[in-house]
Scaffold this active site. Structure first.
Site, PDB file in Angstrom:
ATOM      1  N   LYS A  41       0.836  -1.205   0.000  1.00 38.15           N
ATOM      2  CA  LYS A  41       0.000   0.000   0.000  1.00 38.15           C
ATOM      3  C   LYS A  41       0.872   1.257   0.000  1.00 38.15           C
ATOM      4  CE  LYS A  41      -2.906   0.375   3.452  1.00 38.15           C
ATOM      5  NZ  LYS A  41      -3.934   0.016   4.401  1.00 38.15           N
ATOM      6  N   GLU A 123      -4.555 -22.417   5.545  1.00 43.10           N
ATOM      7  CA  GLU A 123      -4.123 -23.059   6.787  1.00 43.10           C
ATOM      8  C   GLU A 123      -3.563 -22.040   7.790  1.00 43.10           C
ATOM      9  OE1 GLU A 123      -4.202 -26.819   7.450  1.00 43.10           O
ATOM     10  OE2 GLU A 123      -4.299 -25.590   9.242  1.00 43.10           O
ATOM     11  N   ILE A 130      -0.086 -24.540  13.407  1.00 45.57           N
ATOM     12  CA  ILE A 130      -0.736 -25.842  13.670  1.00 45.57           C
ATOM     13  C   ILE A 130      -1.537 -26.268  12.430  1.00 45.57           C
ATOM     14  CG2 ILE A 130      -2.332 -27.116  15.153  1.00 45.57           C
ATOM     15  CD1 ILE A 130      -1.880 -25.053  17.332  1.00 45.57           C
ATOM     16  N   GLU A 184      -3.359  -7.985  16.046  1.00 46.63           N
ATOM     17  CA  GLU A 184      -3.894  -7.384  14.818  1.00 46.63           C
ATOM     18  C   GLU A 184      -3.562  -5.892  14.828  1.00 46.63           C
ATOM     19  OE1 GLU A 184      -5.655  -9.401  12.451  1.00 46.63           O
ATOM     20  OE2 GLU A 184      -4.621 -10.753  13.801  1.00 46.63           O
ATOM     21  N   LYS A 199     -12.003 -17.183  13.423  1.00 46.80           N
ATOM     22  CA  LYS A 199     -11.322 -18.449  13.115  1.00 46.80           C
ATOM     23  C   LYS A 199     -12.233 -19.640  13.407  1.00 46.80           C
ATOM     24  CE  LYS A 199      -6.752 -16.525  14.154  1.00 46.80           C
ATOM     25  NZ  LYS A 199      -5.853 -16.156  15.249  1.00 46.80           N
TER      26      LYS A 199
HETATM   27  N1  HSE Z   1      -3.677 -11.644  16.032  1.00 45.89           N
HETATM   28  C1  HSE Z   1      -3.663 -13.042  15.773  1.00 45.89           C
HETATM   29  C2  HSE Z   1      -3.429 -13.781  17.076  1.00 45.89           C
HETATM   30  C3  HSE Z   1      -2.605 -13.367  14.777  1.00 45.89           C
HETATM   31  O1  HSE Z   1      -3.013 -13.126  18.039  1.00 45.89           O
HETATM   32  O2  HSE Z   1      -3.675 -14.980  17.161  1.00 45.89           O
HETATM   33  C4  HSE Z   1      -2.642 -14.776  14.282  1.00 45.89           C
HETATM   34  O3  HSE Z   1      -3.844 -15.060  13.616  1.00 45.89           O
END
Ligand code: HSE
Length: 420
Positions: A41, A123, A130, A184, A199
Site C-alpha cells: 500500500k 491453513e 498448527i 492485529e 477463526k
Molecule cells: N492476532 C492473531 C493472534 C494473529 O493473536 O492470534 C494470528 O492469527
C-alpha cells in the site's frame, strides 16, 4: 488436471507475515517457488527486499499470466476479498491468511471455489503453525468428532500469560504483543474475541460442516477479566484461557461458542502459554488428541503458507467433506453453561435468570456468582459482557437438560427473595 511444478507467486502484503514468507522462501529453494512481485500500500516505507520487487498496482500481479499463485496476507478484509476473488476468476490459485475476510465472506468463497475450480487454501488463517484445517478436513473425515476445544488467538493467550504468571499489567502485555507482531493492527479484534470467533467459524465448517457468520456465534474476549478473577482462579486451582469450544450434543446438534474458561492444571490447554495455540480434539475411538504450536508471529504463520504452497504443487483443494459429503451438523441453542460471573453491582446481573446458583459472594468490591445459565440467555442478552461484568465458563461447562435434572437444589430461592 494441471499440476503446478513451478510456482510463480504474486504476494499481497509485506508486513509481519509477508516478510516472513519472503525470508522463509529464500531458505526453501527445494519448493521451486519464487515471488515475482509484491503489492504493497505504502511505496515510501523502506523494506528488506529489492525495490524492484514492489509495486502499488494490484493489476501487475492479478493480470500477469506468468503468476499462477496469489498469496494474500493483508489485513483489510474488503480489499483482501476483492483480490482473492479476482485472482480465482483469473485462473490463479490463492493462499490467504485473512481470517476476518474468510469468516465474513465464507459462503461467497465457497461458491467462487466451485465456480472457478481454483484452490483456495488458508491453513495460516487459524492456529498459524498448527496444521488443524487439513487435519479436520482429511483425517477426521467421519462422523466421530465428539468435541473440539481450542486456544486460537495468540495475543490474548500471550496477554493472559504475562498478566497472571509474570504480573505484567494489561497495557504492558498488550504493547509487547503488538511489538512482537502477534496482535492485529486493530488489537480490539484480538482482545474482544472477534479474531478467535472469526477463526472458529471456518474451523466449525471443516470439523462439522457448519456454516455460520461470526455474529451468529456467542463470543467475548478477555476485556473484562479482572485481577480478582485471576486471584479466584488461582485459589480454585485454575488458569483462565480464552477457549473456543464445540461439542456434539445427544441430539446430534453442536454446542459452540468462544468464551473465557477456567482451565484445570491437568487440561492440555493449561500447557498452552504465551503466543502458542492449542487444539484438543475428542473423537470416537482415538479419545483425546492435542495439537500444539505457535499461533501467531512471522515465521510460524509463514510456515503454514509454505505448507499450502507445497500442497498446490499437487493441486490440493479443500473438499469441504463435512459440508458436501456428509450431512452437515447444525448449531444448537438448546443447552446450558456452567459459569462464574463477577461484577461490581447487583443491578448489572439478573441473578433471577440463572437456572441454578451454587455460590454467591456479596463482597463490598467485586462480587461473584457461580451457577448455570441457559445458552439462550447468553445468546439473547448482552448483560454478561457489559458494565465490566466478567463471565468465565467452568471446566466441563457444557450441560444438557438431563445433566441439570440431577443437580442438587441450590440457593436460588434464597437469592430470589434477597433484597439486592
Ligand atoms: N492476532 C492473531 C493472534 C494473529 O493473536 O492470534 C494470528 O492469527
Amino acid at each position: 488436471m494441471q499440476t503446478h511444478k513451478q510456482l510463480t507467486i504474486g504476494l499481497f502484503g509485506f508486513g509481519v507475515v509477508g516478510e516472513g514468507l519472503y525470508k522463509v522462501l529464500q531458505q526453501t529453494p527445494s519448493l521451486n517457488a519464487t515471488i515475482k512481485k509484491v503489492c504493497i500500500k505504502n511505496a515510501k516505507k523502506t523494506r528488506n527486499a529489492p525495490a524492484a520487487l514492489f509495486t502499488t498496482d494490484k493489476n501487475k500481479l492479478l493480470l500477469d499470466p506468468e503468476i499462477n499463485v496469489i498469496v494474500e496476507v493483508i489485513d483489510d478484509a474488503d480489499a483482501a476479498f476483492s483480490i482473492v476473488t479476482t485472482a480465482m476468476q483469473n485462473e490463479k490459485s490463492v493462499v490467504s491468511a485473512s481470517k476476518k475476510m474468510i469468516a465474513e465472506h465464507f459462503a461467497e468463497l465457497l461458491i467462487m471455489q466451485r465456480a472457478t475450480r481454483q484452490s483456495f487454501l488458508y491453513e495460516a488463517a487459524a492456529g498459524a503453525s498448527i496444521p488443524i484445517i487439513r487435519n479436520l478436513e482429511e483425517y477426521y473425515d467421519n462422523d466421530l468428532l465428539h468435541s473440539m476445544r481450542a486456544i486460537v488467538n495468540g495475543s490474548t493467550n500471550f496477554i493472559l500469560t504475562k498478566m497472571f504468571s509474570e504480573n505484567l499489567d494489561y497495557g504492558q502485555a498488550l504493547l509487547l504483543a503488538r511489538q512482537l507482531g502477534y496482535a492485529e493492527s486493530d488489537p480490539t479484534l484480538d482482545v474482544e474475541g472477534f479474531d478467535a470467533a472469526n477463526k472458529w467459524t471456518f474451523l466449525l465448517t471443516h470439523g462439522y460442516g457448519i456454516i455460520t457468520k461470526t455474529s451468529g456465534l456467542v463470543f467475548t474476549g478477555i476485556q473484562n477479566i479482572s485481577i480478582r478473577d485471576a486471584a479466584i482462579a488461582k485459589e480454585k486451582g485454575y488458569e483462565i484461557k480464552l477457549v473456543a469450544q464445540a461439542k456434539k450434543l445427544s441430539d446430534g446438534k453442536v454446542a459452540a461458542f468462544v468464551l473465557p474458561q477456567f482451565v484445570q492444571h491437568d487440561d492440555h490447554l493449561s500447557f498452552v502459554k504465551n503466543e502458542y495455540n492449542g487444539v484438543v480434539i475428542e473423537s470416537g475411538f482415538s479419545d483425546k488428541q492435542f495439537f500444539y504450536g505457535k499461533g501467531a508471529g512471522s515465521f510460524p504463520t509463514a510456515s503454514a503458507i509454505l505448507s499450502d504452497l507445497s500442497a498446490l504443487r499437487y493441486d490440493y483443494k479443500y473438499e469441504y467433506k463435512k459440508l458436501y459429503h456428509h450431512t452437515p451438523h447444525e448449531l444448537s441453542d438448546d443447552f446450558y453453561v456452567r459459569v462464574y460471573v463477577s461484577f461490581d453491582d447487583f443491578k448489572h446481573v439478573p441473578l433471577e435468570h440463572f437456572k441454578y446458583i451454587s455460590e454467591l459472594h456479596k463482597g463490598s468490591e467485586r462480587k461473584f456468582a457461580v451457577g448455570i445459565l441457559s445458552f439462550k440467555e447468553l445468546k439473547e442478552n448482552n448483560w454478561w459482557k457489559e458494565h465490566h461484568v466478567s463471565l468465565i465458563v467452568l471446566p466441563d461447562g457444557i450441560l444438557e437438560e438431563s445433566d441439570i435434572n440431577i443437580l442438587e437444589p441450590t440457593v436460588l430461592a434464597e437469592i430470589q427473595t434477597m433484597e439486592l
